[in-house]
Each structure stands twice: as C-alpha cells, then as structure tokens.
Design a protein around this motif. Structure first.
Motif, PDB file in Angstrom:
ATOM      1  N   LEU A   1       1.021  -1.363   0.406  1.00  0.00           N
ATOM      2  CA  LEU A   1      -0.174  -0.162  -0.334  1.00  0.00           C
ATOM      3  C   LEU A   1       1.449   1.096  -0.148  1.00  0.00           C
ATOM      4  O   LEU A   1       0.510   2.283  -0.566  1.00  0.00           O
ATOM      5  CB  LEU A   1      -0.459   0.021   1.197  1.00  0.00           C
ATOM      6  CG  LEU A   1      -1.850   1.055   1.181  1.00  0.00           C
ATOM      7  CD1 LEU A   1      -2.915   1.598  -0.148  1.00  0.00           C
ATOM      8  CD2 LEU A   1      -2.239   1.371   2.791  1.00  0.00           C
ATOM      9  N   GLU A   2       1.768   1.034   1.091  1.00  0.00           N
ATOM     10  CA  GLU A   2       2.880   1.799   0.427  1.00  0.00           C
ATOM     11  C   GLU A   2       3.181   3.054  -0.511  1.00  0.00           C
ATOM     12  O   GLU A   2       3.568   3.893  -0.811  1.00  0.00           O
ATOM     13  CB  GLU A   2       4.216   2.127   1.830  1.00  0.00           C
ATOM     14  CG  GLU A   2       4.837   3.450   1.942  1.00  0.00           C
ATOM     15  CD  GLU A   2       5.807   3.026   3.063  1.00  0.00           C
ATOM     16  OE1 GLU A   2       7.056   3.533   3.031  1.00  0.00           O
ATOM     17  OE2 GLU A   2       5.366   2.329   4.208  1.00  0.00           O
ATOM     18  N   GLN A   3       3.657   1.649  -0.982  1.00  0.00           N
ATOM     19  CA  GLN A   3       4.455   1.953  -2.225  1.00  0.00           C
ATOM     20  C   GLN A   3       3.975   2.047  -3.236  1.00  0.00           C
ATOM     21  O   GLN A   3       3.791   3.132  -4.382  1.00  0.00           O
ATOM     22  CB  GLN A   3       5.189   0.413  -2.933  1.00  0.00           C
ATOM     23  CG  GLN A   3       6.362  -0.574  -2.084  1.00  0.00           C
ATOM     24  CD  GLN A   3       7.349   1.379  -1.710  1.00  0.00           C
ATOM     25  OE1 GLN A   3       7.710   1.279  -3.172  1.00  0.00           O
ATOM     26  NE2 GLN A   3       7.935   1.723  -1.007  1.00  0.00           N
ATOM     27  N   SER A   4       2.137   1.363  -3.420  1.00  0.00           N
ATOM     28  CA  SER A   4       1.483   1.962  -4.293  1.00  0.00           C
ATOM     29  C   SER A   4       0.834   3.901  -4.241  1.00  0.00           C
ATOM     30  O   SER A   4       0.896   3.895  -5.421  1.00  0.00           O
ATOM     31  CB  SER A   4       0.271   1.069  -4.096  1.00  0.00           C
ATOM     32  OG  SER A   4      -0.879   1.586  -5.176  1.00  0.00           O
ATOM     33  N   LYS A   5       0.948   3.890  -2.868  1.00  0.00           N
ATOM     34  CA  LYS A   5       0.432   5.688  -2.757  1.00  0.00           C
ATOM     35  C   LYS A   5       1.783   6.352  -2.713  1.00  0.00           C
ATOM     36  O   LYS A   5       1.128   7.076  -3.450  1.00  0.00           O
ATOM     37  CB  LYS A   5       0.631   5.807  -1.314  1.00  0.00           C
ATOM     38  CG  LYS A   5      -1.150   5.671  -0.640  1.00  0.00           C
ATOM     39  CD  LYS A   5      -1.305   5.511   0.746  1.00  0.00           C
ATOM     40  CE  LYS A   5      -2.427   4.805   0.836  1.00  0.00           C
ATOM     41  NZ  LYS A   5      -3.084   5.612   2.014  1.00  0.00           N
ATOM     42  N   ALA A   6       3.022   6.278  -2.766  1.00  0.00           N
ATOM     43  CA  ALA A   6       4.427   6.964  -3.659  1.00  0.00           C
ATOM     44  C   ALA A   6       3.728   6.407  -4.996  1.00  0.00           C
ATOM     45  O   ALA A   6       4.746   7.699  -5.473  1.00  0.00           O
ATOM     46  CB  ALA A   6       5.638   5.753  -3.128  1.00  0.00           C
ATOM     47  N   ALA A   7       3.590   5.296  -5.323  1.00  0.00           N
ATOM     48  CA  ALA A   7       3.649   5.299  -7.239  1.00  0.00           C
ATOM     49  C   ALA A   7       2.538   6.394  -8.133  1.00  0.00           C
ATOM     50  O   ALA A   7       3.084   7.147  -8.736  1.00  0.00           O
ATOM     51  CB  ALA A   7       3.512   4.149  -7.767  1.00  0.00           C
ATOM     52  N   GLN A   8       1.164   6.144  -6.742  1.00  0.00           N
ATOM     53  CA  GLN A   8       0.345   7.223  -8.158  1.00  0.00           C
ATOM     54  C   GLN A   8       0.620   8.447  -7.483  1.00  0.00           C
ATOM     55  O   GLN A   8       0.025   9.191  -7.917  1.00  0.00           O
ATOM     56  CB  GLN A   8      -1.249   6.839  -6.350  1.00  0.00           C
ATOM     57  CG  GLN A   8      -1.119   5.576  -6.925  1.00  0.00           C
ATOM     58  CD  GLN A   8      -2.566   5.750  -6.167  1.00  0.00           C
ATOM     59  OE1 GLN A   8      -3.194   5.724  -5.883  1.00  0.00           O
ATOM     60  NE2 GLN A   8      -2.909   3.796  -5.695  1.00  0.00           N
ATOM     61  N   GLU A   9       1.532   8.784  -6.145  1.00  0.00           N
ATOM     62  CA  GLU A   9       1.583  10.343  -6.201  1.00  0.00           C
ATOM     63  C   GLU A   9       2.918  11.272  -6.635  1.00  0.00           C
ATOM     64  O   GLU A   9       1.919  12.305  -7.194  1.00  0.00           O
ATOM     65  CB  GLU A   9       2.340  10.703  -4.279  1.00  0.00           C
ATOM     66  CG  GLU A   9       2.612  12.026  -4.137  1.00  0.00           C
ATOM     67  CD  GLU A   9       2.783  11.656  -2.624  1.00  0.00           C
ATOM     68  OE1 GLU A   9       3.840  12.785  -2.471  1.00  0.00           O
ATOM     69  OE2 GLU A   9       2.179  11.546  -1.921  1.00  0.00           O
ATOM     70  N   LYS A  10       3.858  10.229  -6.800  1.00  0.00           N
ATOM     71  CA  LYS A  10       4.542  10.808  -8.543  1.00  0.00           C
ATOM     72  C   LYS A  10       4.359  10.409  -9.654  1.00  0.00           C
ATOM     73  O   LYS A  10       4.201  11.897 -10.465  1.00  0.00           O
ATOM     74  CB  LYS A  10       5.961   9.753  -8.639  1.00  0.00           C
ATOM     75  CG  LYS A  10       6.548  10.059  -9.301  1.00  0.00           C
ATOM     76  CD  LYS A  10       8.074   8.914  -9.308  1.00  0.00           C
ATOM     77  CE  LYS A  10       9.371  10.127 -10.405  1.00  0.00           C
ATOM     78  NZ  LYS A  10      10.595   8.937  -9.840  1.00  0.00           N
TER      79      LYS A  10
END
Length: 87
Positions: free
Chosen positions: A40-49
């Motif tokens: 979830l953390e990695q997904s959110k980071a990718a979405q934010e970028k």
C-alpha cells in the motif's frame, strides 16, 4: 476516481503493464515478499509521483521503461530485486 487515482493515469499504467509482460513479472517478484502495508505504501508513493505527470510524460516514461526492460536479462532483474529488498 473512487480509488484515489486519476483515470487517465490508471489507463496508462494498465497499458504499460499489458504491453510489457517482463515489467509485470518483475513487479510480481518484487511484491512477493512485501507485507500488505508495504504494498500500500509503495502504491501510494507511485500514485503520488505519477499524479504530477502529464499524460504525455506518463506515456514517455512507459516507453522508456519498456525499452529498458527489454534489454535486461533475468539474472540482472533478480539481482536488482534482491538489492531492493535489502534496503
């Protein structure tokens, strides 16, 4: 939009994965040892970028990633995944 991601961004992401099976396999290997919280953390980071990128920039990044993945051997991919897991 209900998932918190721009539909155009999601379409480009899905196309990138569909057009690049090696990238999809690499992502699956990388995620195989992640906890749900880490995913979830990695997904959110990718979405934010990705949310700050234009559709053209996303498509350009997808093409660049595809061309880079085509030049990688499975051994190099495994080595990169292992080094990412160590950090």
């Amino acid at each position: 939009k209900d998932m918190g991601m721009d539909p155009d961004t999601m379409l480009v992401s899905m196309k990138m994965m569909k057009d690049n099976p090696q990238m999809m396999a690499t992502a699956q290997k990388l995620m195989s040892d992640m906890t749900p919280e880490q995913m979830l953390e990695q997904s959110k980071a990718a979405q934010e970028k990705m949310s700050s990128m234009t559709k053209e920039e996303l498509e350009q990044a997808a093409e660049m990633a595809k061309s880079q993945m085509e030049n990688l051997t499975p051994d190099i991919v495994d080595e990169a995944i292992n080094s990412l897991k160590e950090t």
